[in-house]
Motif scaffolding. Structure first.
Motif, PDB file in Angstrom:
ATOM      1  N   UNK A 183       0.838  -1.198   0.000  1.00 53.75           N
ATOM      2  CA  UNK A 183       0.000   0.000   0.000  1.00 53.75           C
ATOM      3  C   UNK A 183       0.868   1.242   0.000  1.00 53.75           C
ATOM      4  N   UNK A 184       0.476   2.194  -0.821  1.00 54.42           N
ATOM      5  CA  UNK A 184       1.159   3.480  -0.841  1.00 54.42           C
ATOM      6  C   UNK A 184       0.153   4.598  -0.733  1.00 54.42           C
ATOM      7  N   UNK A 185       0.594   5.721  -0.204  1.00 57.29           N
ATOM      8  CA  UNK A 185      -0.294   6.860  -0.056  1.00 57.29           C
ATOM      9  C   UNK A 185       0.424   8.165  -0.297  1.00 57.29           C
ATOM     10  N   UNK A 186      -0.305   9.125  -0.834  1.00 53.32           N
ATOM     11  CA  UNK A 186       0.204  10.472  -1.065  1.00 53.32           C
ATOM     12  C   UNK A 186      -0.846  11.462  -0.587  1.00 53.32           C
ATOM     13  N   UNK A 193       3.534   7.743   2.167  1.00 51.42           N
ATOM     14  CA  UNK A 193       3.606   6.592   3.067  1.00 51.42           C
ATOM     15  C   UNK A 193       3.621   5.309   2.258  1.00 51.42           C
ATOM     16  N   UNK A 194       4.237   4.312   2.817  1.00 49.02           N
ATOM     17  CA  UNK A 194       4.361   3.017   2.165  1.00 49.02           C
ATOM     18  C   UNK A 194       4.225   1.942   3.235  1.00 49.02           C
ATOM     19  N   UNK A 195       3.453   0.919   2.912  1.00 46.95           N
ATOM     20  CA  UNK A 195       3.194  -0.150   3.874  1.00 46.95           C
ATOM     21  C   UNK A 195       3.103  -1.467   3.137  1.00 46.95           C
ATOM     22  N   UNK A 213       6.564  -0.518   7.309  1.00 44.51           N
ATOM     23  CA  UNK A 213       5.825   0.688   6.930  1.00 44.51           C
ATOM     24  C   UNK A 213       6.699   1.909   7.177  1.00 44.51           C
ATOM     25  N   UNK A 214       6.387   2.969   6.435  1.00 47.07           N
ATOM     26  CA  UNK A 214       7.074   4.243   6.633  1.00 47.07           C
ATOM     27  C   UNK A 214       6.087   5.372   6.359  1.00 47.07           C
ATOM     28  N   UNK A 215       6.332   6.519   6.967  1.00 50.10           N
ATOM     29  CA  UNK A 215       5.481   7.691   6.729  1.00 50.10           C
ATOM     30  C   UNK A 215       6.336   8.944   6.843  1.00 50.10           C
ATOM     31  N   UNK A 236       9.617   5.044  10.638  1.00 54.74           N
ATOM     32  CA  UNK A 236       9.782   3.742  10.010  1.00 54.74           C
ATOM     33  C   UNK A 236       9.486   2.674  11.060  1.00 54.74           C
ATOM     34  N   UNK A 237       8.910   1.561  10.614  1.00 48.23           N
ATOM     35  CA  UNK A 237       8.659   0.458  11.541  1.00 48.23           C
ATOM     36  C   UNK A 237       8.751  -0.871  10.806  1.00 48.23           C
ATOM     37  N   UNK A 238       8.985  -1.933  11.571  1.00 40.75           N
ATOM     38  CA  UNK A 238       8.983  -3.288  11.035  1.00 40.75           C
ATOM     39  C   UNK A 238       8.514  -4.230  12.133  1.00 40.75           C
ATOM     40  N   UNK A 239       7.829  -5.280  11.706  1.00 45.68           N
ATOM     41  CA  UNK A 239       7.340  -6.265  12.683  1.00 45.68           C
ATOM     42  C   UNK A 239       7.386  -7.641  12.037  1.00 45.68           C
ATOM     43  N   UNK A 240       7.785  -8.628  12.810  1.00 47.40           N
ATOM     44  CA  UNK A 240       7.839 -10.016  12.335  1.00 47.40           C
ATOM     45  C   UNK A 240       7.084 -10.886  13.330  1.00 47.40           C
ATOM     46  N   UNK A 241       6.183 -11.714  12.811  1.00 45.48           N
ATOM     47  CA  UNK A 241       5.469 -12.666  13.648  1.00 45.48           C
ATOM     48  C   UNK A 241       5.718 -14.080  13.167  1.00 45.48           C
ATOM     49  N   UNK A 242       6.079 -14.955  14.077  1.00 52.69           N
ATOM     50  CA  UNK A 242       6.354 -16.356  13.748  1.00 52.69           C
ATOM     51  C   UNK A 242       5.460 -17.245  14.590  1.00 52.69           C
ATOM     52  N   UNK A 243       4.622 -18.046  13.908  1.00 53.72           N
ATOM     53  CA  UNK A 243       3.733 -18.982  14.600  1.00 53.72           C
ATOM     54  C   UNK A 243       4.226 -20.400  14.374  1.00 53.72           C
ATOM     55  N   UNK A 244       4.330 -21.155  15.468  1.00 47.31           N
ATOM     56  CA  UNK A 244       4.796 -22.531  15.396  1.00 47.31           C
ATOM     57  C   UNK A 244       3.842 -23.436  16.165  1.00 47.31           C
TER      58      UNK A 244
END
Length: 841
Positions: A183-186, A193-195, A213-215, A236-244
């Motif tokens: 997703x991008x936004x202007x 922004x970019x996500x 994502x960034x804004x 700026x942000x980043x997130x990682x989710x790992x399900x086991x």
């Protein structure tokens, strides 16, 4: 390369990336539409630490679905205020717009105290700053499954400090499908922004979800002195989710996140200077021996405001600065300090769920997080060095807040009696402690027009909070005892908490010479010569406290679509360390307590095909030992500082209504309303510095013994909050996608923001101007087109504050104590476009 060219290239690159992604995805065809928020949708919440339907939870709760988060453009806590009854979100007079402190039903973060409304991410409290009331860092609202706002004291399951409520941010977890989006936004003010999200099932027992994502957005306040924007955004942000699922019946979810932001600080707008106060300081008689008194301004040139200490008073310098600001308007400033703000946060959470048998589950939640914050703000809003809560150069050398947080929670969840009984038993441990050295620099109450001639205040405060708790809560359907009581449920819970607060502070002031040498001016909290400020100006204190929290409630379903409920909850918020104490006896402050009585109903209806929801609850809160800040003065040492009182008791009562109706398939309307009234039952204390209380008629009428503030309004409480929305499904061919228009309007009533002051004395003389924030209403709209022309595109046009309303979100409240008044205004009209390309589920 100029900014315009840079922006143009960035825009072209963003559009090209989206189109390229669309070309690769388009052959897969139109994607399935996620269910929107409406009368027929089922929002699953975890307000009682287990998954339940929203309408089945017998507490006041507002839940916002994933689709609604996107549709409403919710990016931060501030955006929630328009959607939630009894919720106020504002900087609360603090030095940064980035800091948005949530208050629910008048319960908020007290000065130097813990927040009363705690923000959780994945069931773990986010790290909270000490010098500012912020919780967590940037990007926490990206890719959420839902947001849940729990109103009122939570007592047991979210017991620590949640006397006002809890805000639960639930991240979207990995699924068993290959899916994602870009997703991008202007928008205006060069918003870009970019996500992106990618979800990958690695195997039947392993899944991963990656979010980034960034804004960026230019500021809407121009500093003509520094030739740069204030109130800008860059994060700026980043997130990682790992399900086991290592074995059948055991699930493990690990989530790690990182966020970083920086900006040019906040555009504080100068409103007034208290020149009579300045003159009083300059002319204050100081004994110098032999029965001789000299004006303070003659002894200390940096206190020679308006030249009153050495001659006739002339305050035209300050008056001209206010006139200059009035000419600039509310979107331009001329600051003396080059403001900035920077926040960095990261954390990791691990949740393990083990099914011991069909009716018993063991859960373990462990986390570690850090928060680091730098900031500097010219809070008087002018070049005068009067209220500078930071320094252009020095504040960049050390963080103001740098804390690490460790939590561990073990739960046992079970059911019995054929599903008529559910229960949760657990233990909780929390420790927030300094992760490194924290330093603040400031220049306050200096009469020189040259900042270099002013003393610089330096403070090094460190606080460690440690909390331990054991708790249990159970719900029993009394139908297990007798069929006559079927669907009558009794809930009871108990939590016992042990808290420890350890704090240290060393604060002093000095003059910085041109060659870099520091000349010590003395400790901030006591007088006397200083050679080694870090030791001579240091003090510390420890506070240990413990208290029970509990809840008891009944709910009954006479029909499947109606639930009646009533409950009583006891809440407790820990005490704290006072880093501005001038007496040994005021270096800590005690806990505060709330007993929250609540009753209401939740209903769904369908009248001739017109579906809807109508929820109402009323509450009455008995609020005791309230933490309230006041100035303090030690006559024996000459120390100036502050004290956090526990002298007040109050009652808060109100009603909250949430409603929605879908009169036709193409139209949904809804909204919420809250009305709150509050008053102190008692607020009497002894003041060493003197305060203006209920008996004060004019300047000089200070009260010392038995100062009475019972007549004052409670702060951070808006008597009436109202919001309404209408969602129209626009008629377009099915193969062209789905198009809807959301229009929303929100209203917030006037809001008192000072613990001890009102705007004027009875005779109309200013006491603390601006502490009653004016009411305001905002109009927002979003045009949403999903699966554009049958392709995996979603297109949104959005606008906020469409009428370009000018409204104030915070006031400094230091007119009598520092001599300056400034405000911050809310965002102007914002608009833009967002394009999302999605694939998979």
């Amino acid at each position: 390369m100029g900014k315009s060219m840079e922006y143009g290239l960035a825009r072209k690159a963003l559009v090209a990336a989206l189109l390229a992604s669309a070309g690769a995805i388009a052959p897969q065809g139109a994607m399935a539409q996620e269910a929107g928020e409406g009368a027929s949708s089922e929002i699953i919440v975890t307000a009682q630490r287990r998954e339940e339907r929203l309408q089945d939870v017998p507490i006041s709760i507002t839940a916002i679905s994933r689709d609604s988060i996107r549709e409403r453009g919710l990016n931060s806590l501030q955006d929630l205020q328009a959607s939630v009854p009894s919720l106020v979100v504002a900087p609360n007079g603090q030095a940064s717009r980035d800091v948005m402190s949530p208050s629910i039903r008048g319960q908020s973060a007290s000065f130097q105290g813990s927040p009363a409304v705690v923000v959780y991410m994945n069931e773990v409290p986010l790290p909270a700053a000490i010098t500012l009331s912020g919780q967590g860092g940037p990007g926490t609202f990206v890719d959420l499954q839902n947001i849940q706002i729990l109103a009122g004291a939570q007592g047991t399951l979210f017991g620590r400090n949640t006397t006002g409520g809890a805000i639960l941010l639930t991240p979207a977890k990995p699924t068993d499908r290959l899916e994602g989006y870009l997703q991008g936004g202007l928008g205006n003010y060069r918003m870009a922004e970019l996500e992106g999200v990618i979800n990958v099932p690695l195997s039947d027992r392993a899944r991963i979800r990656v979010v980034a994502a960034s804004r960026d957005r230019n500021g809407f306040t121009r500093d003509v002195n520094w030739n740069k924007d204030r109130d800008d955004q860059h994060w700026r942000m980043a997130r990682v989710g790992l399900w086991l699922e290592p074995v059948e019946g055991v699930e493990n979810y690990t989530m790690a996140y990182y966020g970083k932001s920086h900006s040019n600080g906040s555009g504080s707008i100068a409103k007034s200077f208290n020149t009579p106060y300045f003159i009083g300081l300059a002319t204050r008689p100081i004994p110098v021996g032999g029965g001789v008194n000299l004006p303070l301004g003659a002894i200390a040139p940096h206190f020679n405001f308006c030249g009153a200490g050495t001659g006739a008073a002339n305050c035209s310098y300050y008056n001209n600065l206010i006139t200059q600001q009035q000419q600039l308007g509310i979107r331009k400033v001329a600051h003396g300090v080059d403001d900035f703000a920077s926040v960095e946060s990261w954390g990791i959470t691990n949740t393990t769920d083990a099914e011991l048998n069909d009716s018993l589950k063991l859960r373990n939640i462990i986390s570690y997080a850090e928060l680091k914050s730098y900031y500097s703000n010219d809070q008087d809003g002018t070049i005068a060095p009067v209220y500078d809560t930071g320094n252009t150069t020095l504040s960049r050398t050390a963080p103001r807040d740098w804390y690490k947080v460790f939590t561990e929670e073990l739960q046992l969840q079970g059911s019995g009696l054929g599903g008529k009984l559910t229960y949760t038993v657990g233990g909780f441990y929390f420790k927030q402690s300094p992760a490194g050295r924290m330093v603040s620099y400031s220049t306050n109450v200096c009469g020189s027009q040259n900042p270099a001639a002013c003393p610089i205040g330096q403070s090094e405060i460190a606080v460690t909070n440690e909390s331990k708790a054991l708790y249990a809560q159970a719900t029993l359907d009394l139908g297990a005892l007798t069929p006559a009581l079927d669907k009558v449920r009794l809930t009871g819970g108990y939590r016992y908490t042990w808290d420890s607060v350890v704090g240290t502070n060393s604060s002093w002031s000095y003059f910085q010479l041109a060659n870099g040498t520091q000349v010590q001016n003395g400790c901030s909290w006591k007088q006397g010569a200083v050679t080694d400020p870090r030791t001579q100006c240091a003090f510390g204190a420890t506070l240990n406290s413990k208290a029970p929290n509990w809840t008891i409630g009944l709910d009954y379903r006479p029909t499947d679509n109606l639930m009646l409920y009533a409950k009583v909850t006891r809440g407790y918020k820990a005490g704290g360390f006072n880093g501005y104490a001038v007496f040994e006896t005021t270096r800590t402050f005690q806990p505060e307590f709330v007993t929250d009585y609540e009753a209401g109903f939740k209903s769904d209806f369908n009248l001739n095909g017109m579906r809807g929801r109508f929820n109402v609850n009323g509450f009455w809160m008995d609020y005791k030992d309230i933490q309230r800040a006041a100035g303090d003065f030690n006559r024996a040492t000459g120390g100036n500082g502050a004290v956090t009182l526990n002298a007040a008791s109050a009652e808060i009562k109100g009603v909250e209504i949430d409603a929605m109706v879908r009169p036709a398939e193409f139209l949904e309307v809804g909204g919420n309303y809250s009305h709150i009234s509050a008053k102190y039952k008692s607020f009497v204390f002894n003041s060493s510095s003197g305060v203006y209380d209920c008996r004060s008629q004019q300047l000089g009428d200070l009260s010392f013994a038995n100062a009475n503030m019972t007549c004052r309004p409670l702060q951070y409480l808006s008597p009436n909050i109202f919001s309404a929305y209408a969602r129209f499904s626009l008629p377009i061919p099915e193969k062209a996608g789905k198009m809807s228009l959301l229009m929303s309007y929100s209203w917030s009533d006037r809001q008192p923001t000072a613990p001890l002051s009102v705007e004027t004395f009875p005779n109309g003389t200013p006491l603390e101007p601006g502490v009653l924030l004016p009411s305001f209403g905002l109009l927002n709209a979003t045009l949403d087109w999903k699966n554009v022309m049958g392709q995996p595109f979603d297109l949104s046009l959005f606008g906020t504050n469409l009428t370009n309303k000018e409204y104030i979100i915070t006031n400094t409240g230091v007119f009598q104590s520092i001599g300056a008044q400034s405000v911050m205004y809310g965002e102007p009209r914002m608009y833009g476009i967002r394009l999302r390309v999605h694939f998979g589920g």
